[in-house]
Scaffold this motif. Structure first.
Motif, PDB file in Angstrom:
ATOM      1  N   ARG A 106       0.682  -5.942 -11.623  1.00  0.00           N
ATOM      2  CA  ARG A 106       2.115  -6.217 -11.788  1.00  0.00           C
ATOM      3  C   ARG A 106       2.575  -7.194 -10.711  1.00  0.00           C
ATOM      4  O   ARG A 106       2.958  -6.793  -9.609  1.00  0.00           O
ATOM      5  CB  ARG A 106       2.922  -4.910 -11.703  1.00  0.00           C
ATOM      6  CG  ARG A 106       2.551  -3.937 -12.800  1.00  0.00           C
ATOM      7  CD  ARG A 106       3.501  -2.763 -12.935  1.00  0.00           C
ATOM      8  NE  ARG A 106       3.385  -2.207 -14.276  1.00  0.00           N
ATOM      9  CZ  ARG A 106       4.193  -1.311 -14.805  1.00  0.00           C
ATOM     10  NH1 ARG A 106       5.200  -0.834 -14.104  1.00  0.00           N
ATOM     11  NH2 ARG A 106       4.028  -0.889 -16.040  1.00  0.00           N
ATOM     12  N   ASP A 245       4.447   2.965 -10.540  1.00  0.00           N
ATOM     13  CA  ASP A 245       5.513   2.862 -11.541  1.00  0.00           C
ATOM     14  C   ASP A 245       6.846   2.650 -10.833  1.00  0.00           C
ATOM     15  O   ASP A 245       7.623   1.747 -11.171  1.00  0.00           O
ATOM     16  CB  ASP A 245       5.539   4.142 -12.381  1.00  0.00           C
ATOM     17  CG  ASP A 245       6.642   4.124 -13.423  1.00  0.00           C
ATOM     18  OD1 ASP A 245       6.791   3.083 -14.089  1.00  0.00           O
ATOM     19  OD2 ASP A 245       7.357   5.141 -13.562  1.00  0.00           O
ATOM     20  N   ASP A 249       9.106  -1.121 -10.383  1.00  0.00           N
ATOM     21  CA  ASP A 249      10.507  -1.268 -10.830  1.00  0.00           C
ATOM     22  C   ASP A 249      11.373  -1.737  -9.666  1.00  0.00           C
ATOM     23  O   ASP A 249      12.212  -2.621  -9.815  1.00  0.00           O
ATOM     24  CB  ASP A 249      11.077   0.070 -11.334  1.00  0.00           C
ATOM     25  CG  ASP A 249      11.112   0.158 -12.852  1.00  0.00           C
ATOM     26  OD1 ASP A 249      10.118  -0.262 -13.480  1.00  0.00           O
ATOM     27  OD2 ASP A 249      12.119   0.643 -13.403  1.00  0.00           O
TER      28      ASP A 249
END
Ligand code: IPM
Ligand code: MN
Length: 366
Positions: A106, A245, A249
């Motif tokens: 990510r 996770d 974000d």
């Protein structure tokens, strides 16, 4: 280059943003004479509605027979009353398991044109380039036992990892760090959790194979604040599933919007590509969604499944150009900015991309 790509558009804004990502992939294929084929399949809420299950067997078969899977988003408030194993999100967790990718990459980039979009000062976010490597198949998401006993009012989830699960994702993170700024930050809660102590010990062990990479450990709570105070200090950030996770974000604050973040999951049978954002049911079907996260995800398809680095860079440059020209979807608009729709944004990137590719082509011809 031949690529069989499965499209799991999913729920909410998923179909709108994947549509734009696919048109970018088609442009690259057409330009380079590549053969990309696209097959659609159902996953998530749309699959529950059509087939009574969030993950029909047919979807699994199609995905496993492809070279790459591009997913939009899953999640629909209509199904909030269902238990976790029956909800749309369960379809996503199951397809991740079937495809087998355990290293979820990510990237968090601070686009210069969005410097004023972040609540963080521009000098804090300037040139930030972080790559989160989130373990995707272990931890609380998949560990057992797991249950909720409504009679006794007790519930349990299990954070479980094996050494091997840590080793395989750590090696990928170290290899990626070697190609970047050679710094790896491993995030855990080793002051409280045995699982985190296993992570720390294992990462230290694997670090010996990569003497050129500097390793540091951070506790997840302090990492949450370091990420906002000094994001430029981080290069590769390696975490277990849930911490990754949450932190990924949070990194949307640096990029200016969660809608800007892409991801790729590698290491398994078939790579899975998904923007970090969710299905955003509140704005679905209104042309308000930001397709750039999905388009940047398409660039990751080109890079990690197609080996087309030059084309991936061209897509990323096209996104940067469109942002620099001031085009904004609602999530990245400020003050009096005119709002661009999802489709317009996709078209603008498409146009900028074909111009860049054309220019490269004529440069090569010279
Ligand atoms: C993500 C999402 C998913 C996750 C949900 C939808 C299951 O939040 O991809 O970050 O938690 O992994
Ligand atoms: Mn998430």
């Amino acid at each position: 280059m031949n690529l069989k790509i499965t499209i799991l558009a999913g729920d909410g804004i998923g179909p709108e943003v994947t549509h734009e990502a696919v048109s970018i992939l088609k442009a690259v294929a057409e330009f380079g004479g590549h053969d990309f084929t696209f097959t659609e399949a159902l996953l998530g809420g749309v699959a529950i509605t059509a087939e009574g299950t969030p993950i029909p067997q047919k979807t699994i078969d199609i995905c496993l027979a492809s070279d790459a899977v591009l997913l939009g988003a899953v999640g629909d408030n209509k199904f909030n009353h269902l238990s976790p194993d029956k909800r749309p999100e369960s379809g996503l967790l199951q397809i991740r398991q079937h495809l087998g990718g355990f290293a979820n990459l990510r990237p968090c980039l601070a686009f210069a044109a969005l410097a004023e979009n972040s609540p963080l000062r521009p000098e804090v976010t300037k040139d930030v380039d972080i790559l989160f490597v989130r373990e995707l198949l272990g931890g609380l998401y998949f560990g057992g036992p797991r249950w909720w006993n409504k009679e006794t009012g007790e519930a349990i989830n299990t954070m479980r990892y094996t050494r091997d699960e840590v080793v395989r994702v750590a090696r990928i993170a170290f290899q990626l760090a070697q190609k970047r700024r050679k710094k790896l930050t491993q995030v855990d809660k080793a002051n409280v959790l045995e699982v985190s102590q296993l992570w720390r010990a294992t990462v230290d062990e694997i670090a010996k194979e990569f003497p050129d990479v500097t390793v540091e450990h951070q506790l997840v709570d302090s990492m949450a604040i370091h990420l906002m105070n000094r994001p430029r200090d981080f290069d590769v950030v390696l975490t277990e599933n849930l911490f990754g996770d949450i932190l990924s974000d949070e990194s949307g604050v640096i990029s200016g919007s969660l809608g800007m973040l892409p991801s790729a999951t590698i290491g398994g049978k078939v790579n899975l590509y998904e923007p970090v954002h969710g299905s955003a049911p509140d704005i679905a079907g209104q042309g308000k969604a930001n397709p750039l996260g999905a388009i940047l995800t398409a660039a990751m398809v080109l890079r990690h499944s197609g080996g087309l680095e030059r084309e991936a860079l061209a897509v990323e440059a096209a996104v940067a150009k469109v942002l620099a020209e001031g085009h904004r979807t609602g999530d990245i608009a400020r003050g009096k900015d005119e709002i661009t729709t999802t489709t317009q944004m996709g078209k603008l990137v498409h146009q900028a991309l074909t111009e860049t590719l054309d220019r490269h082509e004529s440069m090569h011809a010279v």
